[in-house]
Each structure stands twice: as structure tokens, then as C-alpha cells.
Scaffold this motif. Structure first.
Motif, PDB file in Angstrom:
ATOM      1  N   SER A  86       0.858  -1.181   0.000  1.00 31.44           N
ATOM      2  CA  SER A  86       0.000   0.000   0.000  1.00 31.44           C
ATOM      3  C   SER A  86       0.894   1.230   0.000  1.00 31.44           C
ATOM      4  CB  SER A  86      -0.906  -0.004   1.236  1.00 31.44           C
ATOM      5  OG  SER A  86      -1.722   1.141   1.270  1.00 31.44           O
ATOM      6  N   ARG A  88       1.276   5.465   0.046  1.00 28.41           N
ATOM      7  CA  ARG A  88       0.698   6.787   0.308  1.00 28.41           C
ATOM      8  C   ARG A  88       1.754   7.848   0.030  1.00 28.41           C
ATOM      9  NH1 ARG A  88      -2.111   7.370   6.059  1.00 28.41           N
ATOM     10  NH2 ARG A  88       0.053   7.056   6.749  1.00 28.41           N
ATOM     11  N   ARG A  90       2.608  12.271   0.346  1.00 32.86           N
ATOM     12  CA  ARG A  90       2.223  13.601   0.809  1.00 32.86           C
ATOM     13  C   ARG A  90       3.340  14.592   0.541  1.00 32.86           C
ATOM     14  NH1 ARG A  90       2.049  13.215   7.429  1.00 32.86           N
ATOM     15  NH2 ARG A  90       4.282  12.845   7.797  1.00 32.86           N
ATOM     16  N   TRP A 100      -1.773  12.800   4.192  1.00 36.68           N
ATOM     17  CA  TRP A 100      -1.444  11.690   3.303  1.00 36.68           C
ATOM     18  C   TRP A 100      -2.539  11.494   2.263  1.00 36.68           C
ATOM     19  CZ3 TRP A 100       3.198   9.631   3.031  1.00 36.68           C
ATOM     20  CH2 TRP A 100       4.034   9.619   4.166  1.00 36.68           C
ATOM     21  N   SER A 101      -2.128  11.083   1.098  1.00 35.66           N
ATOM     22  CA  SER A 101      -3.116  10.682   0.088  1.00 35.66           C
ATOM     23  C   SER A 101      -3.796   9.403   0.534  1.00 35.66           C
ATOM     24  CB  SER A 101      -2.416  10.439  -1.257  1.00 35.66           C
ATOM     25  OG  SER A 101      -1.538   9.322  -1.163  1.00 35.66           O
ATOM     26  N   PRO A 103      -4.670   5.571   0.586  1.00 39.31           N
ATOM     27  CA  PRO A 103      -3.789   4.435   0.266  1.00 39.31           C
ATOM     28  C   PRO A 103      -4.044   3.919  -1.146  1.00 39.31           C
ATOM     29  CG  PRO A 103      -4.812   4.159   2.430  1.00 39.31           C
ATOM     30  CD  PRO A 103      -5.508   5.314   1.777  1.00 39.31           C
ATOM     31  N   TYR A 104      -2.972   3.666  -1.851  1.00 43.47           N
ATOM     32  CA  TYR A 104      -3.046   3.160  -3.221  1.00 43.47           C
ATOM     33  C   TYR A 104      -2.531   1.731  -3.222  1.00 43.47           C
ATOM     34  CZ  TYR A 104      -2.475   3.020  -8.313  1.00 43.47           C
ATOM     35  OH  TYR A 104      -2.557   2.688  -9.640  1.00 43.47           O
TER      36      TYR A 104
END
Length: 880
Positions: A86, A88, A90, A100-101, A103-104
Motif C-alpha cells: 500500500s 501513500r 504527501r 497523506w493521500s 492508500p493506493y
């Protein structure tokens, strides 16, 4: 406002890998995927923090300095097969961090050949050629652990043929015609399906629908070929379950597989699909079904097949839109005709009820001719589906393993009155993200642009094809060579083109040159090196680099690019003059007879030599970009030699071109082949004279059409370009629009003014090549262009004309949305532009309104603009 204040507002709201914006990140094929990100803000960025969380809870951190947003190299240890993480991001700086973005999720697929440990299973390793074969059902079951113990479950699969997978009675994906068409002898794409939520406690069942598809079905023209890649229709399917403790279970399926013929009694990509619903075994892909009477498949060892198994580089084929008919009418012969108002690539979906055994037949065509479906242009692709009802109330059906190009459909033997018709058209193509738009005050120009968009959609069904309807549908290299700049304007086609270019390199190595279509099949077309077609190996990756600013495609394709230029250099005897051998030249010159589309007025060897100059120059520049200085010098010399040869053979000292056609002069101007400015001026005057003498009708084919408007602008004839662009009489871009076209035609006169279809054997109403002019509409009419690769620097310089009162274009660049929208009111000119984050733009106002340098954000400008006369000039035509 300080930079620190900006950072508190800058939140990363979009993260993606490679060029897969909006695509799936499960099952990727890269161990070190590059990362891109975007914000809604244009605020300056100092550094970006990366946080990678692994499944065991460990966290890796990385600080990326410099504020880069695009294709940042993977800063962590390479991913291993199946590894899930995962990510993230920022923005950080001056002690103040953004949030934080989201989770990708990133998950690698099976990266190594040794990760596959199951065989192919085949219901029918060989069947007779020359007739359509049925579809097949394959089934396997196993006992699962308690779903509470499962962290994730995956199906990794591919097929020799086309296939769809079900688990416990439900589809696992919306993907169609997987695994798509690649050069199967070299590479086969696999799919990764997340089935975690579908796993049940106890018994689970995998079901597979399978048919011939491109692998062993009939493909190609002149009767087509069967079993091109093999005689087996088979599936490779591996189920893996990762438990919460991190251990992995490999589900044993090989001994469980059973097969039966499907209710698809015949299926062909060209011919259509026949389906008998009475033959569908109820619950066949779910538990409780007794498959003891089904047959065991043939097991084909994995190591018997040499092709690489790869993850897709682009998005899958899907249904992207559903159309209802705009008219439904009863016609002679007890048929019902449907007009969907749009020519598409796709299929029908029906809903009806009828007695068991009642058969409904579905016919498809692009046009109506003499009151009937115009099926002659389909040649042997009969495009007929049939459905036999089970008699179980309202039944819904759409074919699985065929595709048609059509606007019109006819229902034969509809089970009810016309008021009961419930039929939709499903638009099917690669699920690319739309990235470009255009609009103006001219309705015909707007329709032309939409026709280009539709033809691209209809011809990007897994790979860039020529047409979606007749017995062809091949990846013609010349078509995509001229269309790539437009394709990249309109859609995120990078992944599709990257995969196709891999096949170009493979086929090139096999054939000793770039074949005229890829994947290549020997179906009767001449297999010789051909200018403008083979040059796709150099021009397509170059245009991708120019759009993205990503050198990876140049690195990946460099050997292929080099091999093509070396081959042509050898064919010229190292003289630079390519004046022997087979050539297609300015294909589909409108003056060519219907039965001889290559009979162009332009010297085919002039075209060949000009393209040799162009691709040698591109390769020299590519070598310089990649730091290959020796190659850069060598190919620079090759280009100079070819330029000199062109000038000696085809250009008189005055600048007169030997072939003296619009295409010949346009090629020389746009490819910059003249020796002096005086020659350029003379040739420009001659071009303007020829276009005006032709009363601003198109006189160019595949080679000249994409560049003629640019050539006229270079000759100082912006008004001439508008007159040509807005011409409505045959031949012209707007003539098909005046005839009701909703896609780009293959020929300027695919349909004649009396409504009859062109008598030539090769006539399609859905080819994108002649629609390459849409790129000019974006760049020049609306004025939105890139000043350097990757759109970090824009040039916004609209050139109004043609009595247009407004025009606009927008494009989702690699850095974000850019747009240019102008309007004029009398002599007042207004321009609104949008520059994406991290980019700058040079704005050039027409009519001497000055040049302005601007940064990210929205900007407005006003100036005075006096349009030239809208009357079309006539020869003798003076240079502006």
C-alpha cells in the motif's frame, strides 16, 4: 503567501503507476513500477514523501526531492511475484506536511515464468478447419478453507482462444475477449482476477467459457486462415489463496477439470455467434451440479509452449456504453429494422420471451443501400448472430465471442410485435480514458471531430485496427502511424500502443522487416518493406515520447527503430534514395479508381525516400536523447544522405517538386526537405495554387491527408487550410458528415452522392486514418499544443479562420488539464486558457496581439483581430 502556506493546502489526490491512470494496479507486470501523482492545486512543491506499507506491517519511507510529479522511479526494493503493498504520498517542506493521500493498492502479478505451475487444459485439441466451431464449458471444483482465514484469493489465467471466467455461478470480471490478440507465438497476456469475496466455505467451482477467437478461429481476408497459432483451444488457470498468516495455498485443479460443449453452437469473430439456450446446463459453474458425465480435458504441458506470459500494459476490452435504437420499423420479409443512430463496434443485447426452440436471427450492417442492409462491404464477415430460446419466460442474451461493426440491425423472427422490441447495442472497445475534447461554432466540424472519436473507439479493440466490421480487422501499421498524434490527444492509448509495439518488434525480427500489419498473418497481402507503414516502428514510439516526455518507450523500442532505418538504408544501397520494390505510396488518393486504391498521382518512391529522411532524423535525435552519441552521428549522416538524394531526384533548383501533386509538396514542406528558403517559398506558392485550382477539394490519400493543412499553414495559407477543412463537396472531410456519417470512412467516397456504396471491393465506413486531421483542429484551430515533450511547456496560439466565431480544445496532459478557448465578437478577440500544475505556457494572440508567458492556472486575454476575407481565393494564387 509563503511556500509553507501553499503546502498546507496541497494535497495529493491522484496516484497512478506508469501510464495506467485510472487503471487497475492488481496483477501488474513491473517489479519497479514508476509512480505519478497529481493535485488539484497548482501550488509549488518542494519534496514528496513516499510511505510503503507491506502486508507484514513493515513500513518503508522515501523522500523524493524536487517536486517531480511524473514517472518517478520506484524508490523501494523491487516487488516480487504476488507481493501486495500500500502506497501513500504527501507533500512535505519547511516543517509543514500535507495530509497523506488515500492508500493506493499495488500488487504484482506472476512476474516469472516459473511462477506458473499448472498445465493448459483443452477440451478439443484439434477440430476440422473450414467451418465454425462451437464454444466450450470447462469446470473444476475444490474445497476451500474457511473464508475467515483468507487474506486474498487470486485467479491467474490466460487462454489459447478467448475466454471468460465464472466462480460459484457469477462472472469474476467485466472483461471481454480476453486475453486479446497479441503475436501469440511470442507473447500471451494473462489476467489477474481478485476473487477474495467470492470464495465460500467448503466447495467452490471455477467455470470457463472458451472459444476459438484470434488464436485458432478464422482471421484475415481473401478467405482467411484457420489455426494460425495452434490447433488447441485451451485455458491456463491457476488459483492461489493467501492466508492471514501469510502462507499461500495453491489450489489443485488439474485432476478436477471437466468439459462439455457450450450452448454456443458456433462462434466466429467475423461470422457471428449461434446460441441455443436449451443447451445451457443449469448451475454448471456452481456447486450442486453433477459433472460426472462431462469429459476429461486433454492436459497440455506448460513447457510445450514457448510464448512469454505477460501482464497487460493497457486496459481490457469492456462494454463502455449502451445505446437504445433511435428508430424501430417493420420492413419487408417480416423483419424489424433498428437504427442506433451511431456506427459502433459492438454487439446486441436482447430481452424477449418465446417458446422453446424459437430462433431469433440478428443481422448487422453499417449502412442502408437500396432499402436493404448494405452487407457487400462486409465481404465474408457475414455478421449474423442467432439465439434459440429455452422457453423460460423473459430471456436476456448477448453474444460473448464475436464483434460486429454496425449502425443498423435487423431482427428476423422476432417473437412478438414491433411494440415488444427490447434490444440495445453494446459499445465494445478497450476501456481507455478520454483525454481530449474539441468544440467550435461549426456544427459540421464538431460532428467530424466526434466521428474521429468514434472511429478510434471502434478500432481500439485491444490493438489499433483498420476497421471493426469486415473480414480484416488487422493492426495496419500505416493507419496508426499517421493517427498516433490524434490518438494520444483523444484517449489514454499509451498502454495499448506500448503492448502493440512489442509485437511490432517481435514480428519485425521474424519477418526481417516491419510487416504491413501487426500481428502479421500470411493471408495474401504482399509482405515487403513498405514506407509509411513500416515507418510506424520509428514514428509511433517517437510520438508517444513527444506526448509523454517518457524516454522509456524509446529505450524499449530502440533496437526496433534502429533495425528499420538500417534496413531501409541497406535497401537504398546506402545512397539514401529508396526507388525500388513494393510500395503503397499515397494510398487511397481520391483520384485512384475504386478497384485500384494504390494508383496515386504521387510518385510512390518520392514518398518512400521522404519517409526514409524522416525516420533517420528521428532515430538520430532519439540516439542523442538516450546518450548514444555514436549512433546519433551515424544516423544524422544517414538522414543527410537521404535528404541530398531526395533533393537531387525530386526537387528542381527552383523548388518545383517532380511529382507536382499536393501530397508531394506537402510531404516536402512538412518533412523539411528543401535546400533553401527560396525553394520553400516557391513550393508553398505552388501548393496554394494546386489546392485552389482543385476548388479546395481533397486530393490526398493516407500520406498527404494528415499533413496537408499543416503544409498550407507553412505556406502562409491559413485561410486555404480552413477552406479545405470546411469543404462539404466530395471529396472532403465534411462530405461524409453531409451524408450522415457518424464515423470516419475509409474512402472519401465510401458512399456516393446517390446513396450507393463505392463499388470497390475494399470499402469501410469506419477507418480512423483520414481523421488524423483532428490533431490539426486541436493544435491550430483551437491553438492548444505542447512546446516540448510531456506538456511541461505549452504553446497556445489559436489561428482563427473559416468564419468560426469560437473554438476550444482541452486535453488531460500528463500534468493535468490544459485548455484553450477562444471567441470573437466583431473585431474583438477573447481567449481563455488553463495551464496545468507544474507547467508553463507561451500564449500567442492572433493578429499581432503579442506573446505572453504564463504559469499554472487560468488566464484570460483580449485583443483585436481582423479576419481575412472568407471568400475562397482562386488561382492564380498569390502567397500571403
Amino acid at each position: 503567501m509563503t511556500i509553507t502556506d501553499h503546502l498546507t493546502l496541497t494535497t495529493i489526490d491522484d496516484v497512478w503507476l506508469e501510464n495506467r491512470r485510472g487503471g487497475s494496479s492488481i496483477g501488474i507486470g513491473e517489479s519497479r513500477p514508476r509512480v505519478s501523482w497529481a493535485t488539484a492545486s497548482a501550488s509549488p512543491v518542494g519534496s514528496v514523501a513516499f510511505e510503503l506499507t507491506r502486508e507484514d506491517g513493515t513500513v518503508d519511507l522515501h523522500l523524493e526531492h524536487g517536486g517531480g510529479r511524473r514517472l518517478i522511479e520506484w524508490p523501494f526494493a523491487p516487488l516480487t511475484s504476488r507481493e501486495a503493498v500500500s502506497l501513500r504520498l504527501r507533500v512535505v517542506g519547511d516543517g509543514v506536511d500535507s495530509v497523506w493521500s488515500a492508500p493506493y493498492r499495488i500488487e504484482a502479478g506472476l512476474l516469472e515464468r516459473t511462477d506458473w505451475h499448472v498445465p493448459f487444459v483443452s477440451p478439443s485439441p484439434a477440430e476440422p478447419q473450414g467451418e465454425l466451431r462451437p464454444g466450450y464449458l470447462l469446470r473444476a471444483d475444490w474445497d476451500s478453507v474457511d473464508p475467515a482465514r483468507i487474506r486474498r484469493a487470486r485467479i491467474y489465467s490466460t487462454a489459447h482462444g478467448v475466454y471468460e471466467v465464472e466462480l460459484n455461478g457469477a462472472p469474476v470480471s467485466e472483461e471481454l475477449l480476453s486475453p486479446g490478440w497479441t503475436s501469440y507465438s511470442h507473447r500471451l497476456r494473462s489476467q489477474t482476477f481478485d476473487v477474495t469475496e467470492a470464495i465460500r466455505a467448503g466447495r467452490n467451482v471455477i467455470g470457463v467459457w472458451l472459444a476459438d477467437g484470434w488464436y485458432r478461429g478464422r482471421i484475415g481476408f481473401e478467405g482467411g486462415l484457420w489455426d494460425v497459432y495452434g490447433r488447441d483451444a485451451s485455458v491456463l488457470l491457476q488459483v492461489e489463496i493467501t492466508l492471514t498468516d501469510g502462507s499461500r495455498l495453491d489450489v489443485p485443479l488439474t485432476d478436477s477439470w471437466r468439459w462439455s460443449k457450450a450452448p454456443i453452437t458456433s462462434a466466429g469473430l467475423y461470422e457471428g455467434e449461434a446460441y441455443d439456450a436449451r443447451l445451457l446446463p443449469s448451475g454448471w459453474s456452481d456447486t450442486g451440479f453433477d459433472a460426472q458425465h462431462w469429459q476429461r480435458p486433454v492436459v497440455l504441458p506448460f513447457d510445450d509452449f514457448d510464448a512469454a506470459i505477460e501482464a497487460p500494459t493497457g486496459p481490457p476490452i469492456k462494454v463502455t456504453e449502451v445505446l437504445r435504437p433511435i428508430s424501430v420499423e417493420a420492413i419487408a420479409g417480416s423483419r424489424i429494422r433498428l437504427d442506433f443512430g451511431q456506427n459502433i463496434a459492438g454487439k446486441l443485447r436482447i430481452r424477449a420471451s418465446a417458446d422453446a426452440g424459437h430462433t431469433l436471427t440478428l443481422h448487422h450492417a453499417e449502412v442502408i443501400e437500396n432499402g436493404a442492409l448494405g452487407v457487400r462491404p462486409l465481404r465474408s464477415a457475414i455478421s449474423v448472430d442467432s439465439y434459440t430460446f429455452a422457453g423460460d419466460g423473459v430471456e436476456e442474451w448477448t453474444p460473448r465471442f464475436t464483434l460486429h461493426g454496425f449502425r443498423y440491425a435487423e431482427l428476423e423472427n422476432w417473437p412478438g410485435g414491433i411494440d415488444t422490441v427490447d434490444v440495445e447495442a453494446l459499445v465494445v472497445h478497450t476501456d481507455m480514458e478520454r483525454t481530449g475534447w474539441f468544440e467550435s461554432s461549426h456544427p459540421g466540424l464538431n460532428r467530424l471531430h466526434e466521428n474521429v472519436v468514434w472511429s478510434m473507439r471502434d478500432n481500439f479493440v485491444d490493438l489499433p485496427t483498420d476497421c471493426p466490421q469486415r473480414d480484416e480487422r488487422l493492426g495496419w501499421t500505416g493507419d496508426i502511424q499517421v493517427f498516433t498524434p490524434t490518438a494520444l490527444r483523444l484517449f489514454g492509448a499509451h498502454g495499448t500502443l506500448s503492448g502493440w509495439l512489442r509485437d511490432v518488434a517481435h514480428e519485425q525480427a521474424d519477418q526481417g522487416h516491419v510487416p504491413n500489419f501487426v500481428p502479421w498473418i500470411e493471408c495474401g497481402f504482399p509482405n515487403h518493406p513498405t514506407a509509411a507503414w513500416g515507418d510506424a516502428a520509428v514514428i509511433v514510439p517517437w510520438e508517444m515520447y513527444r506526448h509523454d516526455g517518457d524516454t522509456r518507450v524509446l529505450v524499449d523500442q530502440y533496437d526496433s527503430m534502429k533495425a528499420w532505418v538500417d534496413l531501409v538504408d541497406d535497401l537504398t544501397g546506402h545512397t539514401g534514395l529508396w526507388n525500388t520494390g513494393f510500395q503503397l505510396g499515397d494510398w487511397l488518393d481520391p483520384a485512384a479508381p475504386p478497384d485500384s486504391p494504390g494508383a496515386s498521382q504521387t510518385d510512390k518512391y518520392l514518398v518512400a525516400t521522404a519517409y526514409h529522411v524522416r525516420t533517420a532524423r528521428i532515430l538520430a535525435e532519439t540516439a542523442a536523447i538516450l546518450g548514444r552519441e555514436t549512433d546519433a552521428a551515424h544516423y544524422g549522416a544517414v538522414a543527410e544522405r537521404a535528404t541530398t538524394a531526395f533533393q537531387r531526384e525530386y526537387i528542381a533548383p527552383s523548388g518545383r517538386i517532380v511529382s507536382d501533386t499536393v501530397t508531394a509538396i506537402a510531404v516536402a514542406l512538412v518533412f523539411e526537405l528543401f535546400a533553401t528558403e527560396e525553394q520553400v517559398a516557391h513550393a508553398g506558392d505552388r501548393l496554394l495554387h494546386l489546392v485552389a485550382a482543385g476548388d479546395f477539394h481533397i486530393s490526398t490519400g493516407f500520406v498527404g491527408t494528415p499533413i496537408i493543412c499543416d503544409a498550407l499553414v507553412r505556406a502562409g495559407g491559413i485561410d486555404a487550410a480552413y477552406h479545405l477543412l470546411l469543404q462539404e463537396e466530395l471529396p472532403s472531410w465534411l462530405y461524409p458528415v453531409s451524408m450522415g456519417a457518424t464515423t470516419i470512412w475509409e474512402r472519401w467516397d465510401s458512399m456516393l452522392p446517390d446513396g450507393s456504396v463505392n463499388p470497390g471491393d475494399m470499402t469501410s465506413f469506419n477507418h480512423y486514418a483520414l481523421g488524423a486531421v483532428a490533431d490539426f483542429m486541436h493544435r491550430v484551430v483551437a491553438g492548444l499544443d505542447s512546446a516540448e515533450p510531456g506538456f511541461a511547456s505549452l504553446r497556445i496560439a489559436p489561428q482563427p479562420g473559416g468564419a468560426l466565431t469560437h473554438a476550444s480544445a482541452s486535453h488531460r496532459t500528463p500534468l493535468g488539464l490544459a485548455s484553450s478557448a477562444w471567441r470573437r465578437d466583431g473585431e474583438s478577440f477573447f481567449l481563455d486558457v488553463e495551464v496545468p500544475p507544474s507547467a508553463t505556457a507561451t500564449v500567442v494572440l492572433p493578429g499581432g496581439g503579442g506573446e505572453h508567458r504564463v504559469g499554472p492556472g487560468r488566464h484570460s486575454f483580449t485583443s483585436t483581430f481582423r479576419p481575412a476575407s472568407q471568400d475562397a481565393p482562386k488561382p492564380p494564387y498569390r502567397r500571403w
